[in-house]
Design an enzyme around this catalytic site. Structure first.
Site, PDB file in Angstrom:
ATOM      1  N   THR A 172       0.878  -1.350  -0.034  1.00  0.00           N
ATOM      2  CA  THR A 172      -0.078   0.000   0.194  1.00  0.00           C
ATOM      3  C   THR A 172       0.842   1.162  -0.069  1.00  0.00           C
ATOM      4  O   THR A 172       0.662   2.111  -0.925  1.00  0.00           O
ATOM      5  CB  THR A 172      -0.935   0.206   1.135  1.00  0.00           C
ATOM      6  OG1 THR A 172      -1.612  -1.270   1.224  1.00  0.00           O
ATOM      7  CG2 THR A 172      -2.178   0.779   1.028  1.00  0.00           C
ATOM      8  N   ALA A 173       1.748   1.536   1.145  1.00  0.00           N
ATOM      9  CA  ALA A 173       2.537   2.565   1.135  1.00  0.00           C
ATOM     10  C   ALA A 173       3.629   2.304   0.302  1.00  0.00           C
ATOM     11  O   ALA A 173       4.093   3.494  -0.512  1.00  0.00           O
ATOM     12  CB  ALA A 173       3.126   2.703   2.420  1.00  0.00           C
TER      13      ALA A 173
ATOM     14  N   ASN B  22      -7.647  -6.216   1.034  1.00  0.00           N
ATOM     15  CA  ASN B  22      -8.633  -5.491   2.178  1.00  0.00           C
ATOM     16  C   ASN B  22     -10.195  -5.528   1.640  1.00  0.00           C
ATOM     17  O   ASN B  22     -10.318  -5.748   0.602  1.00  0.00           O
ATOM     18  CB  ASN B  22      -8.107  -4.275   2.756  1.00  0.00           C
ATOM     19  CG  ASN B  22      -7.982  -3.249   1.555  1.00  0.00           C
ATOM     20  OD1 ASN B  22      -8.999  -3.369   0.724  1.00  0.00           O
ATOM     21  ND2 ASN B  22      -7.130  -2.018   1.886  1.00  0.00           N
TER      22      ASN B  22
ATOM     23  N   ALA C  90     -12.972  -0.204   2.439  1.00  0.00           N
ATOM     24  CA  ALA C  90     -13.629   0.971   3.115  1.00  0.00           C
ATOM     25  C   ALA C  90     -12.365   1.950   3.133  1.00  0.00           C
ATOM     26  O   ALA C  90     -11.248   1.572   3.172  1.00  0.00           O
ATOM     27  CB  ALA C  90     -13.992   0.630   4.602  1.00  0.00           C
TER      28      ALA C  90
ATOM     29  N   HIS D 280      -6.492  -3.927  11.232  1.00  0.00           N
ATOM     30  CA  HIS D 280      -5.970  -2.509  11.209  1.00  0.00           C
ATOM     31  C   HIS D 280      -4.738  -2.498  11.953  1.00  0.00           C
ATOM     32  O   HIS D 280      -4.327  -1.394  12.575  1.00  0.00           O
ATOM     33  CB  HIS D 280      -6.939  -1.599  11.716  1.00  0.00           C
ATOM     34  CG  HIS D 280      -7.950  -1.259  10.973  1.00  0.00           C
ATOM     35  ND1 HIS D 280      -9.123  -0.622  11.126  1.00  0.00           N
ATOM     36  CD2 HIS D 280      -8.429  -1.992   9.553  1.00  0.00           C
ATOM     37  CE1 HIS D 280     -10.265  -0.686  10.264  1.00  0.00           C
ATOM     38  NE2 HIS D 280      -9.778  -1.419   9.366  1.00  0.00           N
TER      39      HIS D 280
ATOM     40  N   ALA E 166       2.080   1.147   7.838  1.00  0.00           N
ATOM     41  CA  ALA E 166       1.263   1.186   8.956  1.00  0.00           C
ATOM     42  C   ALA E 166       1.917   1.177  10.285  1.00  0.00           C
ATOM     43  O   ALA E 166       1.459   1.504  11.424  1.00  0.00           O
ATOM     44  CB  ALA E 166       0.205   0.112   9.021  1.00  0.00           C
TER      45      ALA E 166
ATOM     46  N   GLN F 230      -6.388   2.882   5.543  1.00  0.00           N
ATOM     47  CA  GLN F 230      -5.817   2.839   4.346  1.00  0.00           C
ATOM     48  C   GLN F 230      -5.693   4.433   3.672  1.00  0.00           C
ATOM     49  O   GLN F 230      -4.658   4.722   3.098  1.00  0.00           O
ATOM     50  CB  GLN F 230      -6.481   1.912   3.104  1.00  0.00           C
ATOM     51  CG  GLN F 230      -7.735   2.165   2.835  1.00  0.00           C
ATOM     52  CD  GLN F 230      -8.128   1.349   1.680  1.00  0.00           C
ATOM     53  OE1 GLN F 230      -7.140   0.677   0.944  1.00  0.00           O
ATOM     54  NE2 GLN F 230      -9.198   1.089   1.436  1.00  0.00           N
TER      55      GLN F 230
HETATM   56  C1  LIG Z   1      -8.598  -8.362   5.609  1.00  0.00           C
HETATM   57  C2  LIG Z   1      -8.037  -7.040   5.550  1.00  0.00           C
HETATM   58  C3  LIG Z   1      -9.068  -6.070   5.537  1.00  0.00           C
HETATM   59  C4  LIG Z   1      -8.914  -4.880   5.572  1.00  0.00           C
HETATM   60  N1  LIG Z   1      -9.888  -4.062   5.379  1.00  0.00           N
HETATM   61  C5  LIG Z   1      -9.538  -2.388   5.455  1.00  0.00           C
HETATM   62  C6  LIG Z   1     -10.658  -1.688   4.854  1.00  0.00           C
HETATM   63  O1  LIG Z   1     -11.704  -2.085   4.601  1.00  0.00           O
HETATM   64  N2  LIG Z   1     -10.142  -0.391   4.873  1.00  0.00           N
HETATM   65  C7  LIG Z   1      -8.800   0.359   5.168  1.00  0.00           C
HETATM   66  O2  LIG Z   1      -8.583   1.430   5.128  1.00  0.00           O
HETATM   67  N3  LIG Z   1      -8.112  -0.657   5.606  1.00  0.00           N
HETATM   68  C8  LIG Z   1      -8.521  -2.061   5.635  1.00  0.00           C
HETATM   69  N4  LIG Z   1      -7.362  -3.093   5.999  1.00  0.00           N
HETATM   70  C9  LIG Z   1      -6.087  -2.405   6.578  1.00  0.00           C
HETATM   71  C10 LIG Z   1      -5.243  -2.131   5.441  1.00  0.00           C
HETATM   72  O3  LIG Z   1      -5.435  -2.700   4.270  1.00  0.00           O
HETATM   73  C11 LIG Z   1      -3.698  -2.046   5.617  1.00  0.00           C
HETATM   74  O4  LIG Z   1      -3.559  -1.430   7.040  1.00  0.00           O
HETATM   75  C12 LIG Z   1      -2.765  -1.554   4.897  1.00  0.00           C
HETATM   76  O5  LIG Z   1      -3.013  -2.011   3.622  1.00  0.00           O
HETATM   77  C13 LIG Z   1      -1.275  -1.756   5.434  1.00  0.00           C
HETATM   78  O6  LIG Z   1      -0.544  -1.169   4.329  1.00  0.00           O
HETATM   79  P1  LIG Z   1       0.961  -1.203   4.365  1.00  0.00           P
HETATM   80  O7  LIG Z   1       1.637  -0.320   3.445  1.00  0.00           O
HETATM   81  O8  LIG Z   1       1.521  -0.843   6.038  1.00  0.00           O
HETATM   82  O9  LIG Z   1       1.418  -2.597   4.229  1.00  0.00           O
HETATM   83  P2  LIG Z   1       1.218  -3.859   3.168  1.00  0.00           P
HETATM   84  O10 LIG Z   1       0.225  -3.138   2.078  1.00  0.00           O
HETATM   85  O11 LIG Z   1       0.690  -5.143   3.797  1.00  0.00           O
HETATM   86  O12 LIG Z   1       2.579  -3.836   2.450  1.00  0.00           O
HETATM   87  C14 LIG Z   1       3.630  -4.633   2.804  1.00  0.00           C
HETATM   88  C15 LIG Z   1       4.382  -5.214   1.665  1.00  0.00           C
HETATM   89  O13 LIG Z   1       5.757  -5.491   1.717  1.00  0.00           O
HETATM   90  C16 LIG Z   1       5.915  -6.820   1.427  1.00  0.00           C
HETATM   91  N5  LIG Z   1       6.947  -7.384   2.197  1.00  0.00           N
HETATM   92  C17 LIG Z   1       6.835  -7.799   3.522  1.00  0.00           C
HETATM   93  N6  LIG Z   1       7.968  -8.269   3.838  1.00  0.00           N
HETATM   94  C18 LIG Z   1       8.778  -8.448   2.627  1.00  0.00           C
HETATM   95  C19 LIG Z   1      10.244  -8.785   2.560  1.00  0.00           C
HETATM   96  N7  LIG Z   1      10.752  -9.238   3.631  1.00  0.00           N
HETATM   97  N8  LIG Z   1      10.533  -8.775   1.244  1.00  0.00           N
HETATM   98  C20 LIG Z   1      10.002  -8.187   0.317  1.00  0.00           C
HETATM   99  N9  LIG Z   1       8.521  -7.885   0.378  1.00  0.00           N
HETATM  100  C21 LIG Z   1       8.102  -7.785   1.901  1.00  0.00           C
HETATM  101  C22 LIG Z   1       4.266  -7.473   1.346  1.00  0.00           C
HETATM  102  O14 LIG Z   1       4.497  -8.674   0.625  1.00  0.00           O
HETATM  103  C23 LIG Z   1       3.610  -6.361   1.031  1.00  0.00           C
HETATM  104  O15 LIG Z   1       3.295  -6.172  -0.280  1.00  0.00           O
HETATM  105  C24 LIG Z   1      -7.542  -4.346   5.932  1.00  0.00           C
HETATM  106  C25 LIG Z   1      -6.745  -5.484   6.058  1.00  0.00           C
HETATM  107  C26 LIG Z   1      -7.082  -6.642   5.779  1.00  0.00           C
HETATM  108  C27 LIG Z   1      -5.616  -7.708   6.141  1.00  0.00           C
END
Ligand SMILES: Cc1cc2nc3c(=O)[nH]c(=O)nc-3n(C[C@H](O)[C@H](O)[C@H](O)COP(=O)(O)OP(=O)(O)OC[C@H]3O[C@@H](n4cnc5c(N)ncnc54)[C@H](O)[C@@H]3O)c2cc1C
Ligand SMILES: *[C@@H]1O[C@H](CO)[C@@H](O)[C@H](O)[C@H]1NC(C)=O
Ligand SMILES: *[C@@H]1O[C@H](CO)[C@@H](O)[C@H](O)[C@H]1NC(C)=O
Ligand SMILES: *[C@@H]1O[C@H](CO)[C@@H](O)[C@H](O)[C@H]1NC(C)=O
Ligand SMILES: *[C@@H]1O[C@H](CO)[C@@H](O)[C@H](O)[C@H]1NC(C)=O
Length: 616
Positions: free
Chosen positions: A48-49, A137, A140, A552, A586, A598
Site C-alpha cells: 500500500t505505502a 482488504n 472501506a 488494522h 502502517a 488505508q
Molecule cells: C482482510 C483485511 C481487510 C482490511 N480492510 C480494510 C478496509 O476496508 N479499509 C482500510 O482502510 N483498511 C483495511 N485493512 C487494512 C489496510 O489494508 C492495511 O492497514 C494497509 O493496506 C497496510 O499497508 P502497508 O503499506 O502498511 O502494508 P502492506 O500493504 O501489507 O505492504 C507490505 C508489503 O511488503 C511486502 N513485504 C513484506 N516483507 C517483505 C520482505 N521481507 N521482502 C519483500 N517484500 C516484503 C508484502 O508482501 C507487502 O506487499 C484491511 C486489512 C486486511 C488484512
C-alpha cells in the site's frame, strides 16, 4: 463462468492493455532476469505505502527499485481480489488458526495465543503481492478526525500532521467518482457529502475512490436501526475530519476500470504502480524477498534480496525505504540490527541501533457482531441464489452495478452515550476522557450473510469495532533469518478498559436491533451471541471467545519525537540512530486512528515522498 478474469485471459488483457501506454511495455518494468542492481532509492515492500512512495520518487526522475515478495494478484488470486463483491468472502481472510491458505498472496501468519481472548491463535491476513494488503482488504475508505491528526502532530512535534496541513496529501493521492444514484437504485439510501475535501480537475489520484453502484437492501435497515439509537446519517460523510453518525461509505473501487470494463478493486498496484510503469523508469523485483538491510558506518547502503532462492544485492545510492507493513517492517529492522539490543544479541545479531520500541506498541482494533435473521434480501442472499445470481453477474459485467460491484456499505461512529457508561471504572473513564474530544469510541458496521430457515432470507450482522484499544501487543523474532515468520501477539483484551468498552458496545448493538425501526424485518430469536448470553460477565466471556481483528494492526515502529520514549522513527519517518533509512507504512502510525487506515497510509506515503524529494 467469468472468463475475462481467469488467469491466462488476465495475462492477455494485461499485455494488450500495455499497448495503450505508449511509453513502455509493462513487462519492461520487471527485473527479469534478476541480479545485482543500483538505484537511487530501494523500496522494500511493494504494498500500500511502498508503491505510492516508489511511484512519487520515480516521477522525480530518480531511479527506484521496488522489492516485493509476491507477484501479481490478478494472476495469483484472480477475481477474488479483483471483484469488489468478493472482498468479504475471500477464504484468505479467515481469522481462525486453521484456514484455507492462499500462499501466493498472503503471508499466512498465525498469531501467538491471545491470553485475553480465550487463548485463541488466529490467522492474520497480510498481503504478499504487488499492492500488498490493499489487494486483500475490504475496500472501506475513510479519514480520521481532526483531533486525531492534532494528537499525532503534537506527539511527534510536527505541525505537518494537523488536519489542515495533512489534508493536501489525502487530496493528492485519490480521485473520487461521485455517487451514481441511478445505478444505486435505492431512493431510501441517498445522501449528501462534502465535495470540498477531494481533488478536482486534472491529475487527481491515482487511487480510485467511489460509492459503489449498489446498496445492500439489508444495510438500509441497519441505517434505520442505528438512527433509532442516536446515530443519524451524516450530511458530509466520513472524509472531512469529522466522524459522527453514519454514512454510506466511500470505497477503493474503480467504478469503470478500463482494463476490465467493470467495477474493480483499486489497489496501490492498479493505481500507483500502473501509473508509474507508464510514466517512469521504476523497476520491480517481484517474487523477491528482502532478507537484510545493509549498512556501512551506520548508513543504509542497500538490501540483500533473494528471487526464488537466488541471492543478490540492490544498492541504494540515496536511501532505503522500508514499507514491509506492521508485521514485517519491525522484523526486517531487527534481523538487520535495529531493535532491542538484548533480543538481537540473544540471536547473535550485531546491534547497529539499539531501539527498544521496534516491534512494541502494536495496537489492534477488534470487532464482534450481533446477528439476527432478517426477511430482507441482501447481497449474499442474492448471490447465493441460483435463480438470481446470473442476472447479478450480467449486471456486473454489462453495467458495473449490482452486488458484485460493491463491498461494504453503511458505517457509523459514536462516542458511547452516558447511559452506556454507567459500569465503567474510574480508570476506564479517565483513559477515555484523555482521548481527543472528536475521536469516536465505537464504529458500527452493517454486514450480511445468506440466511436459511422459515422466513429468514438474510442473517443480518451488525458489528462494533473498538476504535481506541488500550491493550498493547508486539512483534518479535525467533530467528535472525528473515524467512522465518515473525511472532505476532496482538494483546487482545489484555487491558480491562477494552473489555469494559466492548461489553458496552455489544449492548449498543442489541439496542439497535431492538429498535422498532427494525421490527418489520427482524425474524426469530437472536442468532449470535444468543439469548443465553445476558450478564456482563457472560457477554465479556463471549467476546473473548468470538472477537476478531478488523485487520488494522499498526504502531510497531511508532513515529515520535525521541527514541528514548520508545519511538522508532522521527517526524519525516527517518529511523533513529542510523542514516539513509526510513520506514513508511502502517507500522509507523503512532496510534490506531479512528476508522479504516488505508486513506491515512496513502496520504502518509505521499507526505514522506514529498519530504524525501525536498531533502527533509
Ligand atoms: C482482510 C483485511 C481487510 C482490511 N480492510 C480494510 C478496509 O476496508 N479499509 C482500510 O482502510 N483498511 C483495511 N485493512 C487494512 C489496510 O489494508 C492495511 O492497514 C494497509 O493496506 C497496510 O499497508 P502497508 O503499506 O502498511 O502494508 P502492506 O500493504 O501489507 O505492504 C507490505 C508489503 O511488503 C511486502 N513485504 C513484506 N516483507 C517483505 C520482505 N521481507 N521482502 C519483500 N517484500 C516484503 C508484502 O508482501 C507487502 O506487499 C484491511 C486489512 C486486511 C488484512
Ligand atoms: C470468479 O471466478 C470463479 C472461478 O473461475 C467463477 O466461478 C465465478 O463466477 C467468478 N465470479 C465472478 C463475479 O466473475
Ligand atoms: C429501501 O429500499 C430497498 C429497495 O427498494 C428495500 O429493499 C429496503 O427494504 C428499503 N429499506 C427500508 C429501511 O425501508
Ligand atoms: C438526528 O436528527 C434529528 C432530525 O432528523 C434531530 O432531531 C436529532 O437531534 C439528531 N440527533 C443527533 C444526535 O444529531
Ligand atoms: C508481547 O505482548 C504480550 C501481550 O501483551 C505480552 O504478554 C508479552 O510479554 C509481550 N512480549 C514482548 C517481547 O514484548
Amino acid at each position: 463462468m467469468f472468463a475475462p478474469l481467469s488467469g491466462t485471459n488476465v495475462l492477455a488483457v494485461l499485455l494488450l492493455c500495455g499497448t495503450t501506454f505508449a511509453a513502455r511495455l509493462p513487462s519492461s518494468a520487471f527485473a527479469v532476469p534478476p541480479g545485482d542492481a543500483t538505484y537511487d532509492y530501494v523500496v522494500v515492500g511493494g504494498g500500500t505505502a511502498g508503491l505510492a512512495v516508489a511511484a512519487r520518487l520515480a516521477s522525480s526522475g530518480a531511479s527506484v527499485g521496488v522489492v516485493e515478495a509476491g507477484g501479481a494478484y490478478e494472476l495469483d488470486n484472480g477475481n477474488q481480489s479483483i471483484v469488489p463483491g468478493y472482498a468479504f468472502s475471500q477464504p484468505a481472510l479467515a481469522p481462525v488458526e486453521v484456514f484455507p491458505p492462499r500462499p501466493l498472496v498472503d503471508w499466512s501468519l498465525v498469531s501467538q495465543p491471545q491470553t485475553g481472548a480465550a487463548g485463541r491463535k488466529v490467522h492474520y491476513a497480510a498481503g504478499k503481492t504487488l499492492g500488498g494488503t490493499s489487494a486483500l482488504n475490504t475496500l472501506a475508505y475513510n479519514r480520521g478526525t481532526k483531533g486525531s491528526y492534532q494528537k499525532w502532530a503534537t506527539l511527534v512535534g510536527s505541525s505537518a500532521y494537523t488536519w489542515d496541513n495533512f489534508l493536501k496529501y489525502f487530496v493528492k493521492s485519490s480521485e473520487l467518482t461521485p455517487p451514481d444514484f441511478a445505478k444505486r437504485n435505492t431512493p431510501n439510501a441517498t445522501f449528501t457529502y462534502d465535495t470540498s475535501v477531494w481533488c478536482t480537475g486534472k491529475n487527481c489520484g491515482p487511487l480510485q475512490v467511489s460509492y459503489s453502484n449498489w446498496v445492500d437492501p439489508s444495510h438500509t435497515w441497519f441505517a434505520a436501526g442505528l438512527k433509532a439509537i442516536g446515530l443519524n446519517t451524516s450530511t458530509i460523510g466520513h472524509n472531512s475530519g469529522i466522524l459522527q453518525g453514519g454514512a454510506y461509505t466511500t470505497e477503493t473501487i474503480d467504478p469503470s476500470d478500463p482494463w476490465f470494463g467493470t467495477a474493480t478493486r483499486s489497489s496501490s498496484e492498479s493505481s500507483y504502480l500502473r501509473w508509474a510503469i507508464a510514466n517512469t523508469q521504476l523497476m520491480v523485483h517481484y517474487r523477491t524477498i528482502a532478507t537484510k538491510i545493509l549498512f556501512t558506518s551506520g548508513k543504509a547502503t542497500g538490501v540483500s534480496v533473494a528471487t526464488e532462492g537466488y541471492s543478490y544485492t540492490l544498492t541504494a545510492k540515496k536511501e532505503v525505504i522500508l514499507s514491509a507493513g506492521t508485521f514485517h517492517s519491525p522484523q526486517l529492522l531487527m534481523v538487520s540490527g535495529i531493535g532491542p539490543s538484548a533480543k538481537l544479541s540473544s540471536l547473535g545479531i550485531p546491534v547497529i541501533s539499539n531501539l527498544v520500541g521496534v516491534g512494541q506498541n502494536l495496537q489492534d482494533q477488534i470487532f464482534f457482531s450481533v446477528q439476527n435473521g432478517m426477511s430482507t434480501p441482501s447481497s449474499p442472499s442474492i448471490l447465493s441464489d441460483p435463480a438470481q445470481e446470473p442476472a447479478a453477474l450480467q449486471q456486473y459485467l454489462t453495467k458495473a452495478a449490482g452486488p458484485y460491484s460493491s463491498a461494504g456499505g453503511y458505517i457509523a461512529f459514536e462516542k458511547l452515550p452516558a447511559s452506556s457508561r454507567t459500569a465503567f471504572s474510574a480508570r476506564t473513564n479517565s483513559l477515555l476522557n484523555a482521548l481527543p474530544a472528536d475521536v469516536p469510541e465505537i464504529e458500527y458496521l452493517a454486514g450480511s450473510f445468506a440466511g436459511t430457515g422459515a422466513g429468514v432470507v438474510t442473517i443480518g450482522d451488525l458489528s462494533a469495532s473498538i476504535l481506541n484499544p488500550f491493550s498493547r501487543g508486539n512483534v518479535t523474532i525467533s530467528s535472525a533469518d528473515a524467512t522465518v515468520p515473525p511472532l505476532v501477539d496482538m494483546g487482545w483484551l489484555t487491558d480491562p478498559a477494552d473489555a469494559e468498552v466492548a461489553v458496552a458496545a455489544l449492548k449498543r448493538l442489541r439496542q439497535a436491533w431492538a429498535a422498532p425501526a427494525m421490527a418489520a424485518v427482524k425474524v426469530g430469536p437472536e442468532v449470535k451471541p444468543g439469548g443465553a448470553v445476558q450478564t456482563d460477565a457472560q457477554i465479556l466471556q463471549w467476546i473473548r471467545e468470538n472477537a476478531i481483528q478488523i485487520w488494522h494492526a499498526c504502531g510497531t515502529n511508532a513515529m515520535g519525537s525521541s527514541a528514548a520514549a520508545g519511538a522508532v522513527v522521527g517526524p519525516t519517518a527517518k529511523v533513529f540512530g542510523v542514516a539513509g533509512l526510513r520506514v513508511v507504512d502502517a507500522s509507523v502510525l503512532p496510534f490506531a486512528l479512528p476508522g479504516h487506515p488505508q486513506a491515512t497510509i496513502y496520504a502518509l506515503a505521499e507526505k514522506i515522498a514529498d519530504d524525501i524529494l525536498a531533502g527533509r
